[in-house]
Write an enzyme that holds these catalytic residues in place. Structure first.
Site, short mmCIF file in Angstrom:
data_model
loop_
_atom_site.label_atom_id
_atom_site.label_comp_id
_atom_site.label_asym_id
_atom_site.label_seq_id
_atom_site.Cartn_x
_atom_site.Cartn_y
_atom_site.Cartn_z
N SER A 163 0.83 -1.21 0.00
CA SER A 163 0.00 0.00 0.00
C SER A 163 0.86 1.26 0.00
O SER A 163 0.48 2.27 -0.56
CB SER A 163 -0.96 0.00 1.19
OG SER A 163 -0.29 -0.15 2.40
N GLU A 164 2.04 1.21 0.66
CA GLU A 164 2.99 2.31 0.56
C GLU A 164 4.43 1.82 0.67
O GLU A 164 4.70 0.80 1.32
CB GLU A 164 2.78 3.37 1.67
CG GLU A 164 1.73 4.43 1.34
CD GLU A 164 0.38 4.07 1.90
OE1 GLU A 164 -0.60 4.79 1.60
OE2 GLU A 164 0.28 3.06 2.63
N THR A 165 5.31 2.58 0.05
CA THR A 165 6.75 2.43 0.23
C THR A 165 7.30 3.79 0.66
O THR A 165 6.93 4.83 0.10
CB THR A 165 7.43 1.98 -1.08
OG1 THR A 165 6.97 0.67 -1.40
CG2 THR A 165 8.94 1.95 -0.93
N HIS B 198 2.03 3.54 8.77
CA HIS B 198 2.67 2.23 8.91
C HIS B 198 4.04 2.21 8.22
O HIS B 198 4.98 1.56 8.70
CB HIS B 198 1.75 1.11 8.38
CG HIS B 198 1.82 0.84 6.92
ND1 HIS B 198 1.10 1.57 6.00
CD2 HIS B 198 2.52 -0.08 6.21
CE1 HIS B 198 1.35 1.11 4.79
NE2 HIS B 198 2.21 0.11 4.88
#
Length: 271
Positions: free
Chosen positions: A44-46, A73
């Site tokens: 969902s994210e980096t 997160h």
């Protein structure tokens, strides 16, 4: 070659929590390359650390489809990857202090949160996209739009089963979120005075749902405090990811002496 680490945040189990990519040396990467890496990683994210000056780090966050101003997160994951100590993340949403203890638990302090009304027309469109009737809403937790680094509508229901049966209209919700610049939708069931089950659709990022959403947790903490729904000083537990088979546990702390909301959890490497 760019080194990409992978961590699961808000869990001690690599198969739980919310996975995040972490690039600790992204100084030589342009926007297009960071976006491409985030899409390749597929989480969902980096988080990308684009510069550092002592304990001060410039950090940017990309979902598979777009850059987001802040991600909780991935902040936890990147801070744990940096190691124990005090770190200051300079994000697109503002400065976010993060402390990592020797056990690998990170605690971030959000930018100052705020809460605004959710217009009736937007609520109606949101409920239609969620396929939820208006009488499913919890009157004790009124719908609002909350900010803790990114914008998240808060929608609470009276039934845990309603939360478990999430099946939303992806195109409709994506269009609404894009138009309103909402990052995720914080869906809530209150299980006790300071315990909540939450789910977070994230179609605008190319992900059906987040298993753990630290930015939304910060926004939710600000919402609860501003509306007086919990004591001014409180420690809250948010359970997320259970319905996806990736259990996450997020600790939210409210301190009347601090404007920001503290969000805590561990992160572990994914082999």
């Amino acid at each position: 070659m760019t080194e990409i680490s992978r961590y699961a945040a808000f869990t001690l189990d690599p198969s739980g929590g919310n996975p995040a990519g972490v690039v600790l040396d992204a100084a030589g990467l342009d926007d297009a390359r960071m976006q491409a890496i985030a899409a390749e990683v597929g989480y969902s994210e980096t988080a990308f650390v684009t510069s550092r000056d002592g304990g001060r780090f410039r950090v940017r966050y990309f979902s598979p489809l777009a850059e987001v101003p802040f991600c909780g997160h991935a902040t936890v994951a990147a801070a744990v990857a940096l190691g124990p100590g005090e770190h200051l993340f300079v994000t697109n949403a503002g400065e976010v202090p993060v402390t990592v203890d020797d056990s690998g638990v990170a605690t971030l302090t959000s930018v100052d949160p705020h809460v605004s009304e959710l217009p009736a027309a937007d609520l109606a469109a949101l409920l239609a996209a969620l396929r939820w009737p208006a009488d499913a809403l919890d009157p004790e937790l009124p719908p609002r739009v909350a900010f803790g680094g990114a914008y998240h509508p808060i929608v609470a229901v009276t039934s845990r089963e309603r939360l478990a049966d999430l099946d939303y209209d992806v195109p409709a919700l994506t269009a609404l979120m894009t138009e309103r610049e909402w990052t995720t939708i914080q869906l809530v069931f209150r299980d006790g005075p300071e315990t909540f089950d939450v789910r977070d659709p994230f179609p605008v990022g190319g992900v059906y749902e987040d298993p753990a959403t630290g930015a939304a947790a910060a926004a939710f903490g600000g919402y609860l405090r501003e509306l007086g729904l919990v004591p001014a000083e409180a420690t809250l537990t948010l359970r997320q990811g259970d319905d996806q088979g990736r259990p996450s546990r997020i600790t939210v702390r409210l301190d009347p002496a601090i404007k920001g909301v503290r969000v805590s959890g561990p992160a572990v490497p994914i082999s």
